[in-house]
Design an enzyme around this catalytic site. Structure first.
Site, PDB file in Angstrom:
ATOM      1  N   LYS A   1      -6.378 -47.786   6.317  1.00  0.00           N
ATOM      2  CA  LYS A   1      -6.457 -46.315   6.251  1.00  0.00           C
ATOM      3  C   LYS A   1      -6.033 -45.822   4.873  1.00  0.00           C
ATOM      4  O   LYS A   1      -6.737 -45.055   4.227  1.00  0.00           O
ATOM      5  CB  LYS A   1      -5.535 -45.696   7.313  1.00  0.00           C
ATOM      6  CG  LYS A   1      -5.288 -44.208   7.111  1.00  0.00           C
ATOM      7  CD  LYS A   1      -4.421 -43.604   8.199  1.00  0.00           C
ATOM      8  CE  LYS A   1      -2.944 -43.622   7.960  1.00  0.00           C
ATOM      9  NZ  LYS A   1      -2.401 -42.575   7.086  1.00  0.00           N
ATOM     10  N   ASN A   2      -4.862 -46.288   4.423  1.00  0.00           N
ATOM     11  CA  ASN A   2      -4.314 -45.696   3.201  1.00  0.00           C
ATOM     12  C   ASN A   2      -4.978 -46.211   1.927  1.00  0.00           C
ATOM     13  O   ASN A   2      -4.693 -45.716   0.842  1.00  0.00           O
ATOM     14  CB  ASN A   2      -2.793 -45.877   3.174  1.00  0.00           C
ATOM     15  CG  ASN A   2      -2.122 -44.955   4.189  1.00  0.00           C
ATOM     16  OD1 ASN A   2      -2.746 -44.004   4.667  1.00  0.00           O
ATOM     17  ND2 ASN A   2      -0.881 -45.232   4.531  1.00  0.00           N
TER      18      ASN A   2
ATOM     19  N   CYS B   1       1.341 -35.550   9.093  1.00  0.00           N
ATOM     20  CA  CYS B   1       2.432 -35.836  10.022  1.00  0.00           C
ATOM     21  C   CYS B   1       3.730 -35.181   9.576  1.00  0.00           C
ATOM     22  O   CYS B   1       4.037 -35.125   8.384  1.00  0.00           O
ATOM     23  CB  CYS B   1       2.653 -37.350  10.104  1.00  0.00           C
ATOM     24  SG  CYS B   1       1.421 -38.194  11.091  1.00  0.00           S
TER      25      CYS B   1
ATOM     26  N   ARG C   1       7.629 -33.070   2.228  1.00  0.00           N
ATOM     27  CA  ARG C   1       6.615 -33.837   1.482  1.00  0.00           C
ATOM     28  C   ARG C   1       6.124 -33.011   0.289  1.00  0.00           C
ATOM     29  O   ARG C   1       5.002 -32.511   0.270  1.00  0.00           O
ATOM     30  CB  ARG C   1       5.474 -34.240   2.422  1.00  0.00           C
ATOM     31  CG  ARG C   1       6.010 -35.087   3.573  1.00  0.00           C
ATOM     32  CD  ARG C   1       4.936 -35.660   4.431  1.00  0.00           C
ATOM     33  NE  ARG C   1       4.319 -36.838   3.851  1.00  0.00           N
ATOM     34  CZ  ARG C   1       3.344 -37.522   4.457  1.00  0.00           C
ATOM     35  NH1 ARG C   1       2.876 -37.125   5.604  1.00  0.00           N
ATOM     36  NH2 ARG C   1       2.831 -38.585   3.883  1.00  0.00           N
TER      37      ARG C   1
ATOM     38  N   ASP D   1       6.327 -47.335   7.083  1.00  0.00           N
ATOM     39  CA  ASP D   1       5.352 -47.188   8.173  1.00  0.00           C
ATOM     40  C   ASP D   1       5.528 -48.254   9.268  1.00  0.00           C
ATOM     41  O   ASP D   1       4.915 -48.151  10.331  1.00  0.00           O
ATOM     42  CB  ASP D   1       3.920 -47.245   7.625  1.00  0.00           C
ATOM     43  CG  ASP D   1       3.646 -46.117   6.643  1.00  0.00           C
ATOM     44  OD1 ASP D   1       4.260 -45.055   6.778  1.00  0.00           O
ATOM     45  OD2 ASP D   1       2.823 -46.306   5.725  1.00  0.00           O
TER      46      ASP D   1
ATOM     47  N   ARG E   1      -5.558 -40.395  14.381  1.00  0.00           N
ATOM     48  CA  ARG E   1      -5.726 -40.155  12.935  1.00  0.00           C
ATOM     49  C   ARG E   1      -5.754 -41.472  12.163  1.00  0.00           C
ATOM     50  O   ARG E   1      -6.359 -41.538  11.098  1.00  0.00           O
ATOM     51  CB  ARG E   1      -4.536 -39.352  12.389  1.00  0.00           C
ATOM     52  CG  ARG E   1      -4.415 -37.990  12.966  1.00  0.00           C
ATOM     53  CD  ARG E   1      -3.154 -37.353  12.468  1.00  0.00           C
ATOM     54  NE  ARG E   1      -3.432 -36.792  11.177  1.00  0.00           N
ATOM     55  CZ  ARG E   1      -3.096 -35.569  10.814  1.00  0.00           C
ATOM     56  NH1 ARG E   1      -2.434 -34.805  11.628  1.00  0.00           N
ATOM     57  NH2 ARG E   1      -3.407 -35.130   9.630  1.00  0.00           N
TER      58      ARG E   1
END
Ligand code: EPU
Length: 420
Positions: free
Chosen positions: A22-23, A116, A121, A303, A396
């Site tokens: 994903k990232n 999230c 952030r 994570d 997601r």
């Protein structure tokens, strides 16, 4: 609204294939906006955040086809306008559109992104770097207005921010002069973005180190590229297998991305073997307690911090968890306590968990993506039925998560809830 209904306990057994990262996919998709012509990206995970990134480009004029995890995207006719504001607000990674839109259009306006809720952030690292490169930034009503008519390479500090480093890289590859980035993030997904850009014609030295040197080129070419397997998904399944005392082969487990996890497994006494890109977890009946402290790569990934809490509930002794990166990433502890785990929150960053304790099914909620995956594992090893709410958050970032766990024997189904 949907919910997972999970009946446990189950010892996971079988084989799972890890999806694309994903990232890595998110910044690579954003950076395709630097390229005119058809770019083909393979192994793209079919997850909500990826679909949102693609939609944002499509709404800006990109021609897109996304099927069977292959994305064909042509940004030749990208409009000279800003990315869709409502969609940007939906996900954190949309911040990565600052760089390509700024480079293409010399200006961009973008609202503060959503994503999230795992702590504050800010994006000051991104903005400070762009200003050093010559951009002018203003902020009004929670939106950023950035112009960059004459950007140039300079010496910058990325403060190990993952998307901060990625935004600087995406800006620098087509910016005149040389950009030297110190304290660059080195996570596998940052390296994958660099490798994609280099294959497209960018000049980046020092990939995988904290010092990157980027020499601006005038044009990138359209290429075909395959995204790496997802480090976090692979780690999550490995932890799920170990916590359930299961026997699971995880295909797409890249050892060099996972040394900090494997080191914890060694210290807990988890039985595993690695053959090429397959990690084989076999049952461990006496798991030792452990300490984790989240760090930038190659340290222990934030994570994977939440999933490790489930292993802690099944370990003998008291495990200590120290989340150094985000102050909101221990929210799942309250849900684990409801399931019978013996947890103590020391402060927003630290918790301890004493085991081994049985877990019991109950109604629980996913507060963020990684907490959601964690609570699925908790429910799989728990006795009885669990009902997990807010699973849209999990969609997601994990492709077919319930199908993958079901194929390993978990009794998990997705149900639609009537509006309450
Ligand atoms: N920070 C600042 N200023 C900035 C940027 C970051 O103070 O301008 C602080 C943050 O508040 C945080 C720390 O620096 O305390 C690290 O933040 P970073 O910028 O590295 O995080 P990110 O780029 O927003 C990415 C991943 C996250 C992952 C973190 C850390 C993507 C799209 N997101 O976020 O992934 O947890 O790096 O590795 O790559 C997830 O996948 O669930 C997820 C949240």
């Amino acid at each position: 609204m949907e919910q997972f209904v999970i009946n446990g306990p189950t010892r996971l057994k079988g084989k799972v294939k890890i999806s694309g990262s994903k990232n890595a996919a998110l910044p690579i998709i954003a950076s395709t906006a630097l390229i005119n012509g058809k770019v083909t990206i393979k192994n793209v995970p079919n997850i909500k955040d990826v679909l949102s990134m693609i939609k944002i480009l499509e709404k800006s004029g990109a021609e897109v086809n996304f099927e069977n995890n292959i994305l064909n995207i042509d940004n030749s006719n990208l409009k000279k306008s800003d990315p869709d504001k409502d969609m940007i607000r939906n996900l954190r990674a949309s911040i990565l559109f600052i760089a390509p839109f700024l480079v293409r259009n010399k200006k961009v306006s973008i609202p503060h992104p959503g994503g999230c809720l795992i702590g504050s952030r800010p994006i000051d690292v991104h903005l400070t770097a762009l200003k050093k490169m010559g951009a002018v930034t203003t902020q009004k009503n929670n939106s950023y207005f950035i112009t960059g008519n004459n950007l140039g390479g300079v010496n910058l500090c990325a403060e190990f921010s993952v998307t901060g480093t990625e935004n600087i890289i995406i800006t620098a590859v087509l910016t005149r002069g040389t950009t030297d980035i110190c304290m660059a993030a080195t996570e596998p997904h940052v390296q994958d973005l660099c490798n994609f850009l280099v294959k497209s014609g960018a000049k980046i030295e020092g990939i995988g180190t904290h010092n990157l040197k980027i020499s601006g080129v005038t044009k990138l070419k359209a290429i075909t590229y395959t995204i790496i397997p997802d480090q976090i998904e692979a780690g999550t399944f490995a932890i799920a297998a170990a916590s359930s005392k299961g026997d699971v082969k995880i295909e797409g487990f890249i050892r060099k991305h996972q040394e900090s996890l494997l080191s914890k497994f060694d210290r807990c006494g988890i039985n595993y073997k690695i053959n090429d890109d397959i990690l084989h977890i076999t049952p461990t009946h006496d798991i030792k307690s452990f300490k984790i402290r989240t760090e930038i790569f190659p340290g222990f990934a934030t994570d994977l911090q939440a999933p490790m809490s489930i292993l802690a509930t099944q370990s003998t002794g008291t495990s200590e968890i120290y989340e150094t990166i985000f102050e909101g990433r221990l929210g799942y502890i309250s849900e684990l306590s409801k399931m019978g785990a013996s947890c103590v929150m020391r402060d927003a960053h630290q918790a301890s968990i004493t085991g081994p304790t049985p877990l019991f099914g109950t109604r629980i909620t996913s507060f963020d993506l990684r907490a959601g995956a964690t609570l699925i594992i908790a429910a799989i090893i728990a006795q009885g039925e669990s009902r997990l709410d807010q699973i849209e958050i999990i969609d997601r970032g994990y492709e077919n998560i319930e199908q993958k766990f079901r194929a390993l024997g978990a009794k998990i189904k997705r149900v639609k809830l009537k509006e309450e």
